[in-house]
Design a protein around this motif. Structure first.
Motif, PDB file in Angstrom:
ATOM      1  N   GLU A  57       0.821  -1.212   0.000  1.00 39.92           N
ATOM      2  CA  GLU A  57       0.000   0.000   0.000  1.00 39.92           C
ATOM      3  C   GLU A  57       0.859   1.268   0.000  1.00 39.92           C
ATOM      4  OE1 GLU A  57      -3.094   0.235  -0.372  1.00 39.92           O
ATOM      5  OE2 GLU A  57      -4.191  -1.430   0.532  1.00 39.92           O
ATOM      6  N   ALA A  58       2.017   1.224  -0.650  1.00 41.57           N
ATOM      7  CA  ALA A  58       2.944   2.354  -0.613  1.00 41.57           C
ATOM      8  C   ALA A  58       2.269   3.660  -1.049  1.00 41.57           C
ATOM      9  CB  ALA A  58       4.157   2.062  -1.496  1.00 41.57           C
ATOM     10  N   ASN A  62       1.410   6.791   1.504  1.00 35.15           N
ATOM     11  CA  ASN A  62       2.024   8.099   1.249  1.00 35.15           C
ATOM     12  C   ASN A  62       0.971   9.202   1.153  1.00 35.15           C
ATOM     13  OD1 ASN A  62       4.470   9.663   0.624  1.00 35.15           O
ATOM     14  ND2 ASN A  62       3.526   9.903  -1.397  1.00 35.15           N
ATOM     15  N   GLU A  63      -0.188   8.871   0.564  1.00 37.28           N
ATOM     16  CA  GLU A  63      -1.228   9.877   0.352  1.00 37.28           C
ATOM     17  C   GLU A  63      -2.118  10.094   1.574  1.00 37.28           C
ATOM     18  OE1 GLU A  63      -3.371   8.567  -3.058  1.00 37.28           O
ATOM     19  OE2 GLU A  63      -1.806   9.179  -4.493  1.00 37.28           O
ATOM     20  N   LEU A  65      -1.785   8.478   5.027  1.00 37.02           N
ATOM     21  CA  LEU A  65      -1.286   8.362   6.392  1.00 37.02           C
ATOM     22  C   LEU A  65      -0.997   9.713   7.061  1.00 37.02           C
ATOM     23  CD1 LEU A  65      -0.787   6.251   8.508  1.00 37.02           C
ATOM     24  CD2 LEU A  65       1.554   5.960   7.636  1.00 37.02           C
ATOM     25  N   PRO A  66      -0.465  10.719   6.340  1.00 34.30           N
ATOM     26  CA  PRO A  66      -0.249  12.020   6.988  1.00 34.30           C
ATOM     27  C   PRO A  66      -1.519  12.619   7.583  1.00 34.30           C
ATOM     28  CG  PRO A  66       0.998  11.924   4.952  1.00 34.30           C
ATOM     29  CD  PRO A  66       0.135  10.697   4.980  1.00 34.30           C
ATOM     30  N   PHE A  67      -2.680  12.381   6.965  1.00 34.24           N
ATOM     31  CA  PHE A  67      -3.941  12.935   7.476  1.00 34.24           C
ATOM     32  C   PHE A  67      -4.342  12.264   8.794  1.00 34.24           C
ATOM     33  CE2 PHE A  67      -4.013  14.053   3.040  1.00 34.24           C
ATOM     34  CZ  PHE A  67      -4.613  15.311   3.036  1.00 34.24           C
ATOM     35  N   ILE A  68      -3.853  11.060   9.007  1.00 38.53           N
ATOM     36  CA  ILE A  68      -4.104  10.366  10.267  1.00 38.53           C
ATOM     37  C   ILE A  68      -3.069  10.780  11.312  1.00 38.53           C
ATOM     38  CG2 ILE A  68      -4.173   8.086  11.366  1.00 38.53           C
ATOM     39  CD1 ILE A  68      -5.212   6.998   8.680  1.00 38.53           C
ATOM     40  N   ALA A 139      -5.316   1.500   4.921  1.00 36.95           N
ATOM     41  CA  ALA A 139      -4.335   2.378   4.282  1.00 36.95           C
ATOM     42  C   ALA A 139      -4.951   3.240   3.190  1.00 36.95           C
ATOM     43  CB  ALA A 139      -3.191   1.541   3.704  1.00 36.95           C
ATOM     44  N   ASP A 140      -6.036   2.774   2.586  1.00 34.87           N
ATOM     45  CA  ASP A 140      -6.667   3.539   1.504  1.00 34.87           C
ATOM     46  C   ASP A 140      -7.767   4.472   2.013  1.00 34.87           C
ATOM     47  OD1 ASP A 140      -8.460   1.574   2.195  1.00 34.87           O
ATOM     48  OD2 ASP A 140      -8.864   0.903   0.152  1.00 34.87           O
ATOM     49  N   CYS A 141      -7.748   4.742   3.304  1.00 35.56           N
ATOM     50  CA  CYS A 141      -8.797   5.563   3.912  1.00 35.56           C
ATOM     51  C   CYS A 141      -8.239   6.896   4.414  1.00 35.56           C
ATOM     52  CB  CYS A 141      -9.438   4.823   5.076  1.00 35.56           C
ATOM     53  SG  CYS A 141     -10.311   3.325   4.595  1.00 35.56           S
TER      54      CYS A 141
END
Length: 373
Positions: A57-58, A62-63, A65-68, A139-141
């Motif tokens: 899920e790279a 990257n897209e 995880l920062p929002f979490i 990871a895609d959330c």
């Protein structure tokens, strides 16, 4: 004479299906319509561990995880289990850790004699988590706001050990997306209403919280470790009670993800999800089956009544009466779940929905899934 008997019998079945559908609307779904969503941001500071299992899920890490990692919450960590990834997930995670020290990485490597799965990965993540209170996503959330953790965490107390959130799909312009979003909405109405009525039977792993104590006291996923899916709904189904479960549906606490864009991808996803339904408690299986079958029968025999001109005005009257009741009950609910635009297409989407869940329910019963990712 025989033909008349068959027609009358079918029409009686149509009436029974109508009554069952009305029962679900009034006895169950009405509770979510009347549920008051507190708007004030609660003051909560209990330590929280966010758990994410990720395999290859790279890009999503990257897209999203920062929002979490940037959540507006005083005490939390994010535990990411890098589950046998062979893409650049390890590099992405190490780079993020340099900026966010509250990111904890758990790495699982492939072993030729030992097959891992999402439940195994999540178990390792739960063991590695430092906090008693856990919130799960994928990871895609991406959370709808920086207050996601606060909203979810506020429900935990000495009695509540499970928090059910809502995870809608991003809206796009295509037809398949509209169907998927409506199915997700109806599924949420079902499980959130059931929880409010003291009969919680499932949750969505993209937005779900529970305690470490509950997990280990009930031996984690041991009862269904042999099943690929079910880390979310089967766990809730087996461990939720009338008093230990609460819901969170403030729009700040939504967790968004992208819907499948092809029928093939949707088929693989739903095949995986539907296959665990047969492991629900009997009361929950019967409840869901009666709803699905009664809806399917209602629409099928409505079409039959109109096609064969057997009491068509009465049949249409029942259809419009049910539609009016749906609008009355669902109007507030659709607004709370940010789906008001779909209310006015309700008859069409509802019709497709009951075909959709019966078809995938049938597939899930007979077709096995062998991998989670």
């Amino acid at each position: 004479m025989l033909e008349t008997y068959i027609r009358v019998t079918l029409f009686v079945v149509f009436l029974l299906a109508f009554i069952v559908q009305l029962y679900y609307l009034i006895s169950s779904h009405k509770s979510l319509s009347s549920y008051i969503v507190p708007d004030e941001l609660p003051d909560v500071k209990i330590p929280i561990s966010i758990i994410i299992s990720a395999r290859n899920e790279a890009k999503n890490l990257n897209e999203n995880l920062p929002f979490i990692l940037q959540q507006n919450y005083p005490d939390f960590e994010v535990v990411v289990i890098n589950d046998c990834s062979y893409d650049s997930s390890d590099i992405v995670l190490e780079v993020l850790k340099e900026t966010y020290p509250h990111l904890k990485i758990v790495t699982i490597t492939e072993h030729e004699r030992f097959k891992t799965g999402k439940k195994f990965a999540l178990t390792l993540g739960i063991k590695a988590a430092k906090s008693e209170h856990l919130i799960f996503t994928d990871a895609d959330c991406r959370p709808a706001s920086s207050n996601w953790i606060t909203r979810m965490a506020a429900h935990f107390n000495n009695e509540v050990h499970i928090v059910l959130g809502y995870s809608p799909y991003y809206k796009t312009g295509n037809f398949l997306n509209s169907i998927i979003r409506f199915e997700t909405l109806k599924t949420a109405i079902n499980y959130l209403s059931a929880a409010l009525n003291g009969g919680a039977y499932m949750g969505i792993g993209r937005n779900l919280g529970y305690t470490k104590t509950l997990f280990f006291a009930n031996k984690g996923f041991a009862a269904h470790m042999h099943v690929i899916s079910g880390d979310d709904d089967l766990f809730v189904n087996q461990n939720a009670t009338a008093t230990n479960t609460d819901i969170e549906i403030h729009q700040d606490a939504f967790v968004f993800t992208s819907a499948k864009t092809t029928l093939g991808a949707l088929y693989r996803q739903k095949k995986r999800h539907m296959g665990v339904g047969k492991l629900y408690k009997n009361t929950h299986r019967y409840m869901l089956s009666f709803d699905a079958l009664s809806g399917f029968v209602f629409y099928g025999l409505l079409i039959w009544s109109l096609a064969y001109y057997f009491e068509p005005l009465f049949a249409l009257g029942l259809f419009f009466f049910r539609w009016i009741i749906q609008i009355i009950i669902y109007r507030k609910t659709f607004k709370k779940l940010n789906s008001a635009s779909q209310l006015w297409c309700l008859p069409f989407f509802d019709f497709v929905y009951y075909i959709y869940i019966n078809v995938f329910g049938f597939i899930g019963t007979f077709v096995k899934t062998t991998q989670w990712k």
